[in-house]
Design a protein around this motif. Structure first.
Motif, PDB file in Angstrom:
ATOM      1  N   ASP A   8       0.833  -1.203   0.000  1.00 45.02           N
ATOM      2  CA  ASP A   8       0.000   0.000   0.000  1.00 45.02           C
ATOM      3  C   ASP A   8       0.865   1.249   0.000  1.00 45.02           C
ATOM      4  OD1 ASP A   8      -2.698  -1.135   0.229  1.00 45.02           O
ATOM      5  OD2 ASP A   8      -1.979  -1.914   2.154  1.00 45.02           O
ATOM      6  N   GLY A   9       0.224   2.369  -0.314  1.00 43.45           N
ATOM      7  CA  GLY A   9       0.919   3.650  -0.258  1.00 43.45           C
ATOM      8  C   GLY A   9       0.238   4.668  -1.145  1.00 43.45           C
ATOM      9  N   PRO A  10       0.677   5.938  -1.047  1.00 50.00           N
ATOM     10  CA  PRO A  10       0.046   6.999  -1.833  1.00 50.00           C
ATOM     11  C   PRO A  10       0.452   6.948  -3.308  1.00 50.00           C
ATOM     12  CG  PRO A  10       1.885   7.882  -0.579  1.00 50.00           C
ATOM     13  CD  PRO A  10       1.746   6.441  -0.168  1.00 50.00           C
ATOM     14  N   ALA A  11      -0.175   7.799  -4.112  1.00 52.23           N
ATOM     15  CA  ALA A  11       0.077   7.853  -5.553  1.00 52.23           C
ATOM     16  C   ALA A  11       1.544   8.135  -5.852  1.00 52.23           C
ATOM     17  CB  ALA A  11      -0.789   8.957  -6.174  1.00 52.23           C
ATOM     18  N   ALA A  12       2.085   7.421  -6.833  1.00 53.69           N
ATOM     19  CA  ALA A  12       3.434   7.661  -7.364  1.00 53.69           C
ATOM     20  C   ALA A  12       4.555   7.459  -6.348  1.00 53.69           C
ATOM     21  CB  ALA A  12       3.532   9.054  -7.995  1.00 53.69           C
ATOM     22  N   ALA A  72     -10.645  10.566 -11.054  1.00 52.77           N
ATOM     23  CA  ALA A  72     -11.970   9.927 -11.123  1.00 52.77           C
ATOM     24  C   ALA A  72     -12.012   8.728 -10.178  1.00 52.77           C
ATOM     25  CB  ALA A  72     -12.276   9.496 -12.553  1.00 52.77           C
ATOM     26  N   ALA A  73     -10.910   7.970 -10.132  1.00 52.70           N
ATOM     27  CA  ALA A  73     -10.827   6.797  -9.258  1.00 52.70           C
ATOM     28  C   ALA A  73     -10.990   7.195  -7.803  1.00 52.70           C
ATOM     29  CB  ALA A  73      -9.488   6.086  -9.459  1.00 52.70           C
ATOM     30  N   SER A  74     -10.271   8.245  -7.389  1.00 54.00           N
ATOM     31  CA  SER A  74     -10.310   8.581  -5.960  1.00 54.00           C
ATOM     32  C   SER A  74     -11.681   9.129  -5.572  1.00 54.00           C
ATOM     33  CB  SER A  74      -9.164   9.519  -5.579  1.00 54.00           C
ATOM     34  OG  SER A  74      -9.388  10.829  -6.000  1.00 54.00           O
ATOM     35  N   LYS A  75     -12.437   9.640  -6.548  1.00 51.05           N
ATOM     36  CA  LYS A  75     -13.796  10.110  -6.230  1.00 51.05           C
ATOM     37  C   LYS A  75     -14.760   8.945  -6.028  1.00 51.05           C
ATOM     38  CE  LYS A  75     -13.122  14.590  -8.281  1.00 51.05           C
ATOM     39  NZ  LYS A  75     -13.151  15.354  -9.522  1.00 51.05           N
ATOM     40  N   VAL A  76     -14.682   7.928  -6.889  1.00 51.62           N
ATOM     41  CA  VAL A  76     -15.602   6.784  -6.695  1.00 51.62           C
ATOM     42  C   VAL A  76     -15.145   5.906  -5.527  1.00 51.62           C
ATOM     43  CG1 VAL A  76     -16.393   6.742  -9.094  1.00 51.62           C
ATOM     44  CG2 VAL A  76     -14.469   5.279  -8.416  1.00 51.62           C
ATOM     45  N   ALA A  77     -13.843   5.992  -5.180  1.00 48.42           N
ATOM     46  CA  ALA A  77     -13.296   5.128  -4.125  1.00 48.42           C
ATOM     47  C   ALA A  77     -13.797   5.493  -2.734  1.00 48.42           C
ATOM     48  CB  ALA A  77     -11.761   5.168  -4.155  1.00 48.42           C
ATOM     49  N   VAL A  78     -14.426   6.673  -2.597  1.00 48.53           N
ATOM     50  CA  VAL A  78     -14.974   7.039  -1.277  1.00 48.53           C
ATOM     51  C   VAL A  78     -16.338   6.373  -1.041  1.00 48.53           C
ATOM     52  CG1 VAL A  78     -13.835   9.308  -1.356  1.00 48.53           C
ATOM     53  CG2 VAL A  78     -16.239   9.120  -2.013  1.00 48.53           C
ATOM     54  N   PHE A 120       4.371  -0.738   3.309  1.00 49.04           N
ATOM     55  CA  PHE A 120       3.786   0.578   3.055  1.00 49.04           C
ATOM     56  C   PHE A 120       4.865   1.407   2.375  1.00 49.04           C
ATOM     57  CE2 PHE A 120       2.123   4.815   3.866  1.00 49.04           C
ATOM     58  CZ  PHE A 120       0.768   4.643   3.642  1.00 49.04           C
ATOM     59  N   VAL A 121       4.646   1.653   1.089  1.00 44.60           N
ATOM     60  CA  VAL A 121       5.647   2.337   0.270  1.00 44.60           C
ATOM     61  C   VAL A 121       5.256   3.798   0.152  1.00 44.60           C
ATOM     62  CG1 VAL A 121       6.726   2.426  -2.008  1.00 44.60           C
ATOM     63  CG2 VAL A 121       6.089   0.214  -1.019  1.00 44.60           C
ATOM     64  N   THR A 122       6.152   4.686   0.575  1.00 45.36           N
ATOM     65  CA  THR A 122       5.805   6.096   0.543  1.00 45.36           C
ATOM     66  C   THR A 122       6.991   6.931   0.058  1.00 45.36           C
ATOM     67  OG1 THR A 122       4.856   7.890   1.847  1.00 45.36           O
ATOM     68  CG2 THR A 122       6.377   6.436   2.995  1.00 45.36           C
ATOM     69  N   ALA A 123       6.760   8.229  -0.119  1.00 45.15           N
ATOM     70  CA  ALA A 123       7.803   9.202  -0.481  1.00 45.15           C
ATOM     71  C   ALA A 123       7.158  10.566  -0.284  1.00 45.15           C
ATOM     72  CB  ALA A 123       8.241   9.022  -1.935  1.00 45.15           C
ATOM     73  N   SER A 124       7.970  11.615  -0.205  1.00 46.81           N
ATOM     74  CA  SER A 124       7.409  12.950   0.001  1.00 46.81           C
ATOM     75  C   SER A 124       6.508  13.321  -1.182  1.00 46.81           C
ATOM     76  CB  SER A 124       8.530  13.979   0.142  1.00 46.81           C
ATOM     77  OG  SER A 124       9.123  14.200  -1.121  1.00 46.81           O
ATOM     78  N   ALA A 125       5.560  14.215  -0.940  1.00 43.62           N
ATOM     79  CA  ALA A 125       4.636  14.634  -2.012  1.00 43.62           C
ATOM     80  C   ALA A 125       5.418  15.264  -3.165  1.00 43.62           C
ATOM     81  CB  ALA A 125       3.607  15.622  -1.461  1.00 43.62           C
ATOM     82  N   ALA A 145      -0.251  19.710  -7.079  1.00 43.23           N
ATOM     83  CA  ALA A 145      -1.574  20.027  -6.508  1.00 43.23           C
ATOM     84  C   ALA A 145      -2.506  18.824  -6.636  1.00 43.23           C
ATOM     85  CB  ALA A 145      -2.171  21.250  -7.206  1.00 43.23           C
ATOM     86  N   GLU A 146      -2.435  18.137  -7.769  1.00 45.43           N
ATOM     87  CA  GLU A 146      -3.314  16.970  -7.964  1.00 45.43           C
ATOM     88  C   GLU A 146      -2.919  15.810  -7.054  1.00 45.43           C
ATOM     89  OE1 GLU A 146      -4.828  15.886 -11.705  1.00 45.43           O
ATOM     90  OE2 GLU A 146      -4.476  17.852 -12.613  1.00 45.43           O
ATOM     91  N   VAL A 147      -1.588  15.620  -6.879  1.00 47.75           N
ATOM     92  CA  VAL A 147      -1.110  14.563  -5.970  1.00 47.75           C
ATOM     93  C   VAL A 147      -1.606  14.848  -4.558  1.00 47.75           C
ATOM     94  CG1 VAL A 147       0.984  13.729  -4.804  1.00 47.75           C
ATOM     95  CG2 VAL A 147       0.888  13.769  -7.295  1.00 47.75           C
ATOM     96  N   ARG A 148      -1.505  16.126  -4.142  1.00 48.91           N
ATOM     97  CA  ARG A 148      -1.943  16.500  -2.784  1.00 48.91           C
ATOM     98  C   ARG A 148      -3.447  16.314  -2.613  1.00 48.91           C
ATOM     99  NH1 ARG A 148       2.249  21.032  -1.892  1.00 48.91           N
ATOM    100  NH2 ARG A 148       3.705  19.918  -0.530  1.00 48.91           N
ATOM    101  N   ALA A 149      -4.215  16.678  -3.666  1.00 50.51           N
ATOM    102  CA  ALA A 149      -5.676  16.556  -3.585  1.00 50.51           C
ATOM    103  C   ALA A 149      -6.063  15.084  -3.444  1.00 50.51           C
ATOM    104  CB  ALA A 149      -6.320  17.156  -4.835  1.00 50.51           C
ATOM    105  N   ARG A 150      -5.354  14.221  -4.176  1.00 58.06           N
ATOM    106  CA  ARG A 150      -5.678  12.789  -4.138  1.00 58.06           C
ATOM    107  C   ARG A 150      -5.266  12.191  -2.780  1.00 58.06           C
ATOM    108  NH1 ARG A 150      -4.381   8.166  -7.459  1.00 58.06           N
ATOM    109  NH2 ARG A 150      -2.858   9.187  -8.786  1.00 58.06           N
ATOM    110  N   ASP A 151      -4.094  12.603  -2.258  1.00 56.71           N
ATOM    111  CA  ASP A 151      -3.664  12.156  -0.924  1.00 56.71           C
ATOM    112  C   ASP A 151      -4.732  12.507   0.105  1.00 56.71           C
ATOM    113  OD1 ASP A 151      -1.217  11.413  -1.936  1.00 56.71           O
ATOM    114  OD2 ASP A 151      -0.060  12.961  -0.898  1.00 56.71           O
ATOM    115  N   GLU A 152      -5.177  13.759   0.032  1.00 56.68           N
ATOM    116  CA  GLU A 152      -6.142  14.268   1.012  1.00 56.68           C
ATOM    117  C   GLU A 152      -7.422  13.423   0.966  1.00 56.68           C
ATOM    118  OE1 GLU A 152      -5.897  16.605   3.190  1.00 56.68           O
ATOM    119  OE2 GLU A 152      -7.993  16.992   3.730  1.00 56.68           O
ATOM    120  N   ARG A 153      -7.919  13.184  -0.269  1.00 57.20           N
ATOM    121  CA  ARG A 153      -9.162  12.416  -0.412  1.00 57.20           C
ATOM    122  C   ARG A 153      -8.968  10.981   0.073  1.00 57.20           C
ATOM    123  NH1 ARG A 153     -10.078  13.036  -5.934  1.00 57.20           N
ATOM    124  NH2 ARG A 153     -10.451  15.247  -5.782  1.00 57.20           N
TER     125      ARG A 153
END
Ligand code: C5P
Length: 193
Positions: A8-12, A72-78, A120-125, A145-153
């Motif tokens: 698991d981990g955030p985008a990119a 679009a994915a992160s919107k339906v994923a909620v 859990f694979v991560t890296a700075s935004a 900005a898009e990476v941050r928005a997706r992280d937040e969601r």
């Protein structure tokens, strides 16, 4: 043999690259669970119906890796019913004979809480946005900005938010080469095989 590796981990952050390399190294099957949510997001119409009726053609679309598909994915994923509709498919995949690697956001926490290996694979935004920008081009600030928005969601949703499982091993790839990150992941698998 049943053996599940949950990544698991955030985008990119490097999940996809690491997952493919681990699967290849150990001869395990690999499921990119983000592709399921991307396909649902891009299908249009009612997302719950889309998740229930997801077809191989939906998963073979050429535009699933775009930034648009990620948003679009992160919107339906909620939507809990969307997540529920995709649950059995992921669990069945995880328990197939011969070993499986699943990458996503909630594999170690919800889909496969008993996975033999959890990473859990991560890296700075900033690092993640830079990597994504190298792939997609455009304005780097916009990609950040898009990476941050997706992280937040992903981190603040009520159902299956992005967070490390209590027993996950953290791999921060910010200052790591691809080879070093893959080696670290393979070492965790080897230690538990
Ligand atoms: O990993 P990827 O960037 O392809 O995932 C796209 C989106 O799908 C994520 O931002 C997240 O909202 C959602 N997702 C999820 N649970 C997963 C995999 C992806 O909620 N297991």
């Amino acid at each position: 043999m049943q053996f599940t590796v949950a990544i698991d981990g955030p985008a990119a952050a490097g999940k996809g690259t690491i997952s493919r390399a681990v699967a290849e190294r150990f001869g395990f099957a690999h499921l990119d669970t983000g592709a399921l949510y991307r396909a649902v997001g891009m299908k249009g119409g009612d997302p719950v119906e889309a998740a229930r009726a997801l077809s191989p053609e939906d998963l073979a679309r050429d535009d699933l890796r775009t930034m648009e598909a990620g948003q679009a994915a992160s919107k339906v994923a909620v939507i809990p019913e969307v997540r529920q509709a995709l649950l059995d498919y992921q669990r069945d995949f995880a328990r197939r004979a011969g070993g499986a690697v699943l990458d996503g956001r909630d594999i170690g926490t919800v889909i496969c809480p008993d996975a033999e290996v959890k990473l859990f694979v991560t890296a700075s935004a900033e690092v993640r946005a830079h990597r994504r920008w190298l792939e997609v081009g455009g304005e780097e600030a916009q990609v950040l900005a898009e990476v941050r928005a997706r992280d937040e969601r992903d981190m603040t949703r009520a159902d299956a938010p992005l967070k490390p499982a209590a027993d996950a091993v953290l791999i921060d790839t910010s200052g790591m080469s691809v080879e070093a990150a893959v080696a670290a992941a393979c070492a965790e698998v080897l230690a538990r095989l």
